[in-house]
Write an enzyme that holds these catalytic residues in place. Structure first.
Site, PDB file in Angstrom:
ATOM      1  N   LYS A  46      -3.944   3.064  -2.078  1.00 38.88           N
ATOM      2  CA  LYS A  46      -5.174   3.825  -2.262  1.00 38.88           C
ATOM      3  C   LYS A  46      -4.947   5.244  -1.786  1.00 38.88           C
ATOM      4  O   LYS A  46      -4.276   5.471  -0.794  1.00 38.88           O
ATOM      5  CB  LYS A  46      -6.302   3.228  -1.416  1.00 38.88           C
ATOM      6  CG  LYS A  46      -6.649   1.836  -1.775  1.00 38.88           C
ATOM      7  CD  LYS A  46      -7.583   1.306  -0.697  1.00 38.88           C
ATOM      8  CE  LYS A  46      -7.496  -0.210  -0.613  1.00 38.88           C
ATOM      9  NZ  LYS A  46      -7.979  -0.698   0.658  1.00 38.88           N
ATOM     10  N   MET A  73      -8.128   8.134   9.816  1.00 40.63           N
ATOM     11  CA  MET A  73      -8.776   8.541   8.561  1.00 40.63           C
ATOM     12  C   MET A  73      -9.753   9.688   8.773  1.00 40.63           C
ATOM     13  O   MET A  73     -10.641   9.899   7.957  1.00 40.63           O
ATOM     14  CB  MET A  73      -9.548   7.360   7.928  1.00 40.63           C
ATOM     15  CG  MET A  73      -8.640   6.238   7.549  1.00 40.63           C
ATOM     16  SD  MET A  73      -9.530   4.845   6.837  1.00 40.63           S
ATOM     17  CE  MET A  73     -10.224   4.061   8.250  1.00 40.63           C
ATOM     18  N   ASP A 100       0.833  -1.208   0.000  1.00 45.34           N
ATOM     19  CA  ASP A 100       0.000   0.000   0.000  1.00 45.34           C
ATOM     20  C   ASP A 100       0.858   1.245   0.000  1.00 45.34           C
ATOM     21  O   ASP A 100       2.068   1.172   0.134  1.00 45.34           O
ATOM     22  CB  ASP A 100      -0.836   0.044   1.281  1.00 45.34           C
ATOM     23  CG  ASP A 100      -2.013  -0.905   1.218  1.00 45.34           C
ATOM     24  OD1 ASP A 100      -2.356  -1.342   0.111  1.00 45.34           O
ATOM     25  OD2 ASP A 100      -2.574  -1.211   2.286  1.00 45.34           O
TER      26      ASP A 100
HETATM   27  N1  SAH Z   1      -3.876  -0.280   9.552  1.00 43.83           N
HETATM   28  C1  SAH Z   1      -3.466   1.050   9.842  1.00 43.83           C
HETATM   29  C2  SAH Z   1      -4.573   2.051   9.653  1.00 43.83           C
HETATM   30  C3  SAH Z   1      -5.066   2.142   8.252  1.00 43.83           C
HETATM   31  S1  SAH Z   1      -6.271   3.365   8.036  1.00 43.83           S
HETATM   32  C4  SAH Z   1      -2.888   1.086  11.231  1.00 43.83           C
HETATM   33  O1  SAH Z   1      -3.039   0.171  12.017  1.00 43.83           O
HETATM   34  O2  SAH Z   1      -2.207   2.065  11.530  1.00 43.83           O
HETATM   35  C5  SAH Z   1      -5.275   4.707   7.448  1.00 43.83           C
HETATM   36  C6  SAH Z   1      -5.253   5.799   8.483  1.00 43.83           C
HETATM   37  O3  SAH Z   1      -4.326   5.470   9.483  1.00 43.83           O
HETATM   38  C7  SAH Z   1      -4.814   7.137   7.966  1.00 43.83           C
HETATM   39  O4  SAH Z   1      -5.876   7.843   7.391  1.00 43.83           O
HETATM   40  C8  SAH Z   1      -4.364   7.792   9.216  1.00 43.83           C
HETATM   41  O5  SAH Z   1      -5.441   8.242   9.977  1.00 43.83           O
HETATM   42  C9  SAH Z   1      -3.751   6.645   9.961  1.00 43.83           C
HETATM   43  N2  SAH Z   1      -2.295   6.535   9.751  1.00 43.83           N
HETATM   44  C10 SAH Z   1      -1.621   5.480   9.323  1.00 43.83           C
HETATM   45  N3  SAH Z   1      -0.292   5.717   9.324  1.00 43.83           N
HETATM   46  C11 SAH Z   1      -0.151   6.966   9.772  1.00 43.83           C
HETATM   47  C12 SAH Z   1       0.969   7.813  10.024  1.00 43.83           C
HETATM   48  N4  SAH Z   1       2.216   7.408   9.804  1.00 43.83           N
HETATM   49  N5  SAH Z   1       0.736   9.043  10.495  1.00 43.83           N
HETATM   50  C13 SAH Z   1      -0.503   9.473  10.730  1.00 43.83           C
HETATM   51  N6  SAH Z   1      -1.578   8.734  10.517  1.00 43.83           N
HETATM   52  C14 SAH Z   1      -1.415   7.493  10.053  1.00 43.83           C
END
Ligand code: SAH
Length: 513
Positions: free
Chosen positions: A62, A175, A40
């Protein structure tokens, strides 16, 4: 993993939130033996580089509104590759099962009899706040934490705010950046107090991490002022208050130093900071405005023969006096009989470079009291002192010297406060990699406080951004205290070099803790 290599197999691997080091050993091993890597966006590129050279790497990332590859096709891709006997690693940000659709992918494979396993990852919902100095639980204020998606395709199925507002635990939204307004307004309307602490962490755990801190009522504004963008995590709850003490990550990388001095005067400081590995950010809050050949300046230049000492308290004073003298048609021989006293090394250097004179007296301690007392010991009532300096200098030096002989206090330049800098200051500080705010004169303290809109606003701006203040010397420190800004550090040598030295010592000390 040997036994899994003979036939098709899928690893659903959590890559962690961004920092390369935050992947599991098991996840890294899986990548190292992958034949197909499906990944991703937001995945640290170093992780992708850990795959074998001949591994087929497929990007399916995405963007919010723009699906590179729709989910059903990703599912099918994983299935097809595994069915063809490949070792497939499906690498996903954070943890695959936290808003990652990892569950859907697993189910699709399971239904088709493809063997797979999930390798959990460190989720950004916990690691992001942690890297911003925010623990998701804390015995005193949060005994639970709740992670929500803030992405609603259908507003009707949005959040149950009445329920959320009743929770005492920490509220975390992934998100949700585009819907921050909806979230904060919803919580406020449901009765969550407006002063509930809130933070938004953007690009968490990466070198570009930035955090905005505020309350439920103003966090949106703070994010806009700091120009934060997604991906971002929103955290709401008292735990946000731990940040000033726990903000280890931004602090570590924070070798940023805010330069508040007059823009023309900043250059030497900027170069010195850069030479020592610090990053200058400029926001001048004062402006030095030279006075030009005023009647008093004329009188002083023409009256040089009657003076015995010329005393300078800043490089600026030297520059401005000599420029006036030269432009006024002065002849350098007029200085022949004079002795020079200066406050410190930088001023001595300016006198050498600007006019070719060596100082006759430089106090050991570079403060005006030491200059006054040391010089007073050398003066007799027959002496006559010319003191060209800032129009806003205080009277102490004048009093000490006047007790010994006549002194002319010549106002040679004005210090103006730049009052239109608040927004720029807020924005720069919100970048969060500004760690140190040095005050190199009492007037920069005044300028800063005025620019912020008052002492309280200045103090809270510094605390919110976990900045350390540095005073160049006791006079500046005194002015800071008068205005309610406690200096965190004070230079041992009262010079720009001294300021840089104490910052480096502070950074060093932290490394050893
Ligand atoms: N599976 C992921 C989340 C996926 S949804 C997890 O466990 O972290 C994607 C969302 O995760 C983004 O919109 C944001 O809100 C958050 N996110 C993921 N990585 C991030 C990062 N490095 N910094 C800030 N937000 C992050």
């Amino acid at each position: 993993m040997q036994n899994k290599q003979s036939r098709g197999y899928v690893w659903l691997v959590g890559a962690g939130p961004g920092d390369f080091g935050l992947i599991t050993l098991k996840g890294l091993e899986a990548i190292a033996q992958a034949e197909v890597l499906v990944y991703d966006r937001l995945i640290n590129s170093n992780l992708i580089d850990r795959a074998p050279a001949d591994c087929e790497k497929i990007y399916v990332g995405k963007q919010a509104a723009n699906h590179a590859l729709p989910q059903p096709q990703i599912n099918e891709l994983l299935y097809q590759k595994a069915a063809a006997g490949k070792r497939v690693v499906r690498l996903k940000g954070g943890d695959p099962y936290v808003f990652g659709r990892g569950g859907e992918e697993g189910l699709y494979l399971a239904e088709r009899g493809i063997p797979f396993e999930e390798v959990p990852g460190i989720t950004s919902s916990i690691a992001g706040p942690a890297y911003a100095g925010i623990p998701v639980t804390h015995r005193e204020c949060a005994s639970s934490f709740h992670v929500f998606t803030g992405n609603f395709k259908d507003e009707e199925r949005g959040l149950d705010f009445a329920n959320l507002a009743r929770l005492e635990g920490t509220l975390i939204f992934l998100m949700g950046f585009a819907n921050l307004n909806y979230i904060t307004q919803g919580l406020l309307a449901a009765g969550k107090p407006a002063d509930t602490p809130a933070a938004v962490i953007s690009q968490a755990t990466t070198p570009r991490q930035r955090t905005a801190v505020g309350t439920l009522a103003d966090i949106e504004e703070r994010c806009a002022a700091a120009k934060l963008s997604s991906p971002a995590i929103t955290v709401i709850g008292e735990v946000v208050n731990c940040r000033p003490q726990l903000n280890f990550f931004e602090r570590q990388q924070g070798r940023g130093v805010l330069v508040l001095r007059d823009a023309r005067q900043s250059e030497i400081f900027i170069r010195k900071l850069q030479a020592r590995g610090l990053t200058p950010y400029c926001c001048p809050v004062i402006e030095i405005v030279d006075r030009w050949l005023t009647p008093e300046i004329w009188a002083a230049i023409e009256g040089l023969p009657k003076y015995s000492w010329l005393v300078f308290t800043s490089p600026n004073g030297v520059r401005c006096f000599m420029d006036n003298f030269y432009s006024g048609g002065g002849d350098w021989r007029a200085f022949g009989h004079l002795k020079f006293a200066v406050i410190g090394r930088a001023t001595a250097q300016a006198l050498r470079e600007r006019a070719g004179f060596d100082a006759d007296f430089v106090p050991q301690k570079q403060v005006s009291d030491a200059l006054g007392q040391g010089l007073a010991e050398r003066l007799t009532p027959a002496d006559n002192v010319l003191l060209p300096r800032s129009a806003i200098a205080d009277n102490r030096l004048l009093e000490i010297l006047s007790a010994k002989c006549p002194v002319t206090d010549l106002k040679i330049y004005d210090t103006r406060f730049c009052t239109d800098k608040e927004e720029q200051l807020r924005e720069q500080l919100a970048k969060a990699n500004i760690r140190y705010v040095p005050f190199t004169s009492a007037s920069t303290v005044d300028g800063f406080v005025q620019a912020c809109g008052g002492p309280e606003a200045a103090a809270s701006l510094l605390t919110e951004n976990a900045c350390q203040t540095v005073a160049i010397g006791p006079v500046t420190a005194g002015r800071m205290r008068q205005l309610g800004l406690e200096p965190d550090l004070q230079a041992a040598e009262h010079s720009l070099d001294g300021v840089i030295e104490v910052i480096l010592q502070d950074l060093e000390g932290e490394k050893n803790d």
